[in-house]
Design an enzyme around this catalytic site. Structure first.
Site, mmCIF file in Angstrom:
data_model
loop_
_atom_site.group_PDB
_atom_site.id
_atom_site.type_symbol
_atom_site.label_atom_id
_atom_site.label_comp_id
_atom_site.label_asym_id
_atom_site.label_seq_id
_atom_site.Cartn_x
_atom_site.Cartn_y
_atom_site.Cartn_z
ATOM 1 N N ASP A 1 -19.951 -10.766 27.037
ATOM 2 C CA ASP A 1 -20.579 -12.059 27.246
ATOM 3 C C ASP A 1 -19.664 -12.870 28.177
ATOM 4 O OD1 ASP A 1 -22.224 -14.248 27.147
ATOM 5 O OD2 ASP A 1 -22.426 -14.261 24.972
HETATM 6 C C1 BGC Z 1 -24.418 -16.612 26.334
HETATM 7 C C2 BGC Z 1 -25.293 -15.427 26.624
HETATM 8 C C3 BGC Z 1 -25.811 -15.493 28.047
HETATM 9 C C4 BGC Z 1 -24.632 -15.603 28.997
HETATM 10 C C5 BGC Z 1 -25.032 -15.642 30.453
HETATM 11 C C6 BGC Z 1 -23.368 -16.811 27.406
HETATM 12 O O1 BGC Z 1 -22.660 -17.989 27.228
HETATM 13 O O2 BGC Z 1 -23.796 -16.424 25.079
HETATM 14 O O3 BGC Z 1 -26.355 -15.368 25.696
HETATM 15 O O4 BGC Z 1 -26.586 -14.367 28.326
HETATM 16 O O5 BGC Z 1 -23.919 -16.785 28.688
HETATM 17 O O6 BGC Z 1 -25.613 -16.836 30.800
#
Ligand code: BGC
Length: 752
Positions: free
Chosen positions: A307
């Site tokens: 993530d």
């Molecule tokens: C979130 C994810 C997301 C990613 C990209 C992260 O902060 O937890 O769910 O896909 O950002 O935007």
């Protein structure tokens, strides 16, 4: 042969870094198998090119302003990152028109194919979480918590389907959905991104979403899905986002793993990791969870992505690593294939050093790059990399909008309806008030237009607020929008008062709370409204179940609207008028008390009381401590369940048992009913939940109509449960099947 006198390694380096000629190579041959193409390409790549494929950078590294909201490509920035640093993937953006996305992706794709020595196309990732949420003119569906409330997998399929139709052509190759975390912690700021608290609902809905996203109607374009966030993210002890979760491994296997397992079995291409810690170890640094569980035990062979800035978090959030290089070592050793770095080249630098030092081998790098290249080949990016602009009429089409409206209508849950105050038939005057009465953004929540949800003025004109929709729905009534709570006289003149409250949009840490109660101001206002003689309907527009216990009993009707998306206001108005008969059911338990959050499938000793205060008289049967239990949802008609029958009271291992029940619409309106089939295992060596949902089906019935539905019970699938290691345990003994207030017992016999 001048080269003949050069040392071999220099010759190889020269060969590998020279641009390729026009001849067609095996990996460029669309007739060759994907495996042949992957291996051929891998053989031609330098270690630095391989490391570049393992990196994902944010749009802000290649756009004009360096802000998320800007979708304008700066070619020099992209050329450098792709040409010199071999970056293979980018992500993110915000809702701009398809024409602009097309231009951006067309330019980026061209640089990917032309500037990388081997012509490796980039793969672009995006959070189109409930429809193409980062695209202007897109169709926006209800959020996942609402899809769970429909108990109708068709709507999850349609969400995936329309998302793919509206974004595949734009070069949005990789969608960061579905969220398969379990919505068990009502405080958690991402509860609404889940399908609710039940593993079976999340498994069915997640699989349906995936099937929709994989539709062939986008051909030759395709979109890959992401199961996120593996694993245990959703139940942090304190309720705050990304704070530590402590979940026994048996519970992980029994409750949190199944939705991920379901989409892995269905062939999901990628998994995004939980960047929080589970049982003391950040998941993305855990070899046991990423390689041991996800890969070896669960059989996932696709791409594992971190993530956002997760590797950095090992240094400055979790403190498991002293510096970025060690953090990279931990994550890659755990099994990470791609790092959503996403703002710097630190990951690339760290990887280079680790490979040069021999701490990470080229074979290990190859494992990850093989998976990433395979994904790019499977998506057809090597053969047809460019976006296309000739099917934009499919974006935001009326057909797609109607699918979203249909989902929104089935997702609204009527929690309370004293004396049948709803539907409001021919009202002369409606007073509507509360912070969500005239808001578009509150209905859609986070991940809509922007990360934290767009501002009011960013929403399309055609999107209605509840106030707008009531005006359309009741053209002959006087609809009064009260910004402040009106005086009692004025309130008493209304045939219906509607208070639309709840929450403003949020996600992740921005949505952290310390108190689940609805805000004191809102509770106070609702309380004032309950003093009126006019009936009061509370519409809860919110992503999690804010506590309303102190006012609930005095409110005549309560609608849990959740986050129903762009068509949500129309759906709510349709239900208030009775044009649509509500059929949503709660996919979560709505808590009654501030400090007692128990899911419906809790353990027997979770809930009990003592009869007459006598400590020897423990009562546990049929206790649900919530204000409104999981599966609760009223209709304007009544459904009667009768004649529950089993084809045998004895089930042998390897056999199936057929349960059937009749449902009759005994009221005077057509309606839809989701039949929820629960099983109870009465005795288990590992304590068993009081009941577990194992099957559900939604049916439509005209007044007076009956239908007989069935549930086929299979011991391995429905009666077994996992032990601490995740191995399946099947125990002989008594079980109960329950549906619609009826129940029947049966016994399971084992062969030995
Ligand atoms: C979130 C994810 C997301 C990613 C990209 C992260 O902060 O937890 O769910 O896909 O950002 O935007």
């Amino acid at each position: 042969m001048r080269n003949a006198c050069l040392p071999l390694f220099i010759m190889i380096t020269i060969m590998m870094t020279q641009p390729l000629g026009a001849q067609s190579l095996l990996y460029q041959d669309s007739e060759a198998t994907i495996e042949e193409r992957v291996e051929d390409l891998l053989d031609r790549m330098t270690i630095y090119e391989k490391i570049g494929q393992m990196t994902q950078l944010n749009i802000t590294t290649i756009n004009e302003t360096g802000h998320q909201s800007n979708v304008e490509l700066v070619e020099e920035k992209a050329r450098e990152l792709i040409g010199e640093h071999h970056i293979g993937s980018f992500l993110n953006g915000e809702a701009v028109p398809p024409e602009q996305w097309f231009e951006f992706m067309d330019g980026l794709t061209r640089l990917g194919v032309e500037e990388s020595r081997l012509g490796i196309p980039i793969i672009y990732g995006i959070d189109h979480m409930h429809g193409a949420s980062y695209l202007e003119r897109a169709t926006i569906f209800p959020q996942a918590i609402n899809l769970g409330a429909t108990f109708n997998e068709k709507h999850s399929y349609n969400t995936g389907y329309v998302t793919a139709i509206e974004s595949a052509d734009l070069g949005h190759h990789w969608n960061f959905a579905p969220v398969l975390d379990l919505g068990v912690n009502p405080l958690w700021s991402r509860l609404w991104e889940t399908f609710g608290e039940d593993p079976h609902v999340a498994s069915v809905m997640g699989t349906a979403y995936l099937k929709g996203l994989k539709t062939e109607d986008t051909n030759p374009k395709k979109v890959a899905a992401t199961a996120k966030h593996f694993l245990g993210y959703s139940d942090p002890k304190s309720g705050w986002d990304r704070s530590p979760a402590y979940i026994p491994m048996q519970a992980i296997h029994e409750f949190h793993r199944p939705p991920f397992q379901a989409v892995i079995d269905e062939g999901i291409e990628t998994v995004m990791l939980n960047s929080g810690e589970l049982n003391g170890v950040p998941v993305h640094a855990s070899h046991e969870l990423v390689t041991g569980l996800l890969r070896d035990q669960m059989g996932f062979d696709g791409v594992v992505l971190t993530d956002w800035a997760d590797i950095e978090k090992l240094v400055n959030f979790h403190y498991t690593a002293e510096n970025y290089k060690e953090a990279t070592y931990q994550a890659v050793s755990a099994g990470v294939d791609m790092s959503m770095t996403p703002l710097t080249l630190e990951f690339n630098e760290a990887m280079k050093e680790l490979v040069e030092e021999g701490r990470i081998t080229e074979e290990r790098v190859d494992e990850s790059v093989r998976r990433i290249l395979r994904l790019k080949f499977e998506l057809g990016l090597f053969d047809d990399p460019f976006p296309r602009s000739d099917r934009f009429d499919r974006i935001g089409s009326e057909d797609n909008r109607l699918k979203a409206l249909d989902a929104a209508r089935e997702s609204i849950v009527l929690l309370r309806n004293e004396n049948g105050v709803l539907p409001a038939e021919n009202p002369r005057k409606i007073i509507v008030t509360g912070p969500s009465a005239n808001s578009k953004r509150n209905l859609s929540g986070g991940w809509t237009i922007t990360w934290q949800g767009g501002e009011e003025e960013q929403f399309p004109d055609r999107v209605m607020t509840i106030l707008d929709a009531l005006n359309v729905e009741f053209p002959d009534a006087e609809i009064v929008h009260a910004k402040e709570i009106p005086e009692p006289d004025q309130l008493n003149s209304a045939d219906l008062i509607i208070y639309a409250g709840g929450e403003e949009p949020y996600t992740e840490f921005i949505g952290n709370i310390n108190d689940l109660s609805l805000s004191p101001e809102q509770l106070d206002d609702i309380s004032k409204l309950t003093k009126s003689d006019s009936p009061l309907a509370l519409v809860l527009v919110q992503g999690r179940p804010r506590l309303i216990t102190e006012v609930a009993i005095d409110v005549d009707a309560i609608l849990f609207a959740g986050l129903p998306g762009f068509e949500g206001a129309e759906a709510i108005a349709n239900i208030i008028s009775g044009k649509v008969n509500p059929s949503g059911k709660l996919p979560i338990s709505y808590p009654m008390n501030p400090n007692h959050f128990i899911p419906y499938n809790h353990k027997p000793s979770d809930v009990y009381f003592f009869e007459g205060g006598n400590p020897n008289e423990i009562i546990q049967e049929d206790q649900d401590p919530s204000l409104f239990p999981f599966g609760h949802g009223l209709s304007y008609t009544t459904f009667e369940y009768s004649e529950l029958s089993l084809d045998s009271s004895q089930l042998n291992e390897g056999d199936r048992l057929q349960a059937e029940v009749t449902i009759t619409n005994s009221g005077n309106r057509a309606g839809m009913e989701s039949a929820l089939w629960f099983l109870t295992n009465h005795v288990g060596k590992i304590t068993r939940p009081v009941k577990e949902l194992k099957h559900f089906e939604k049916i439509s019935l005209e007044p007076g109509e009956s239908v007989r539905i069935e549930f086929s019970i299979n011991p391995e699938e429905h009666l077994a449960y996992p032990n601490q290691k995740g191995d399946s345990v099947l125990e002989a003994g008594k079980f109960t099947v329950r549906v619609g207030g009826l129940s029947e017992e049966f016994y399971l016999d084992l062969m030995n």
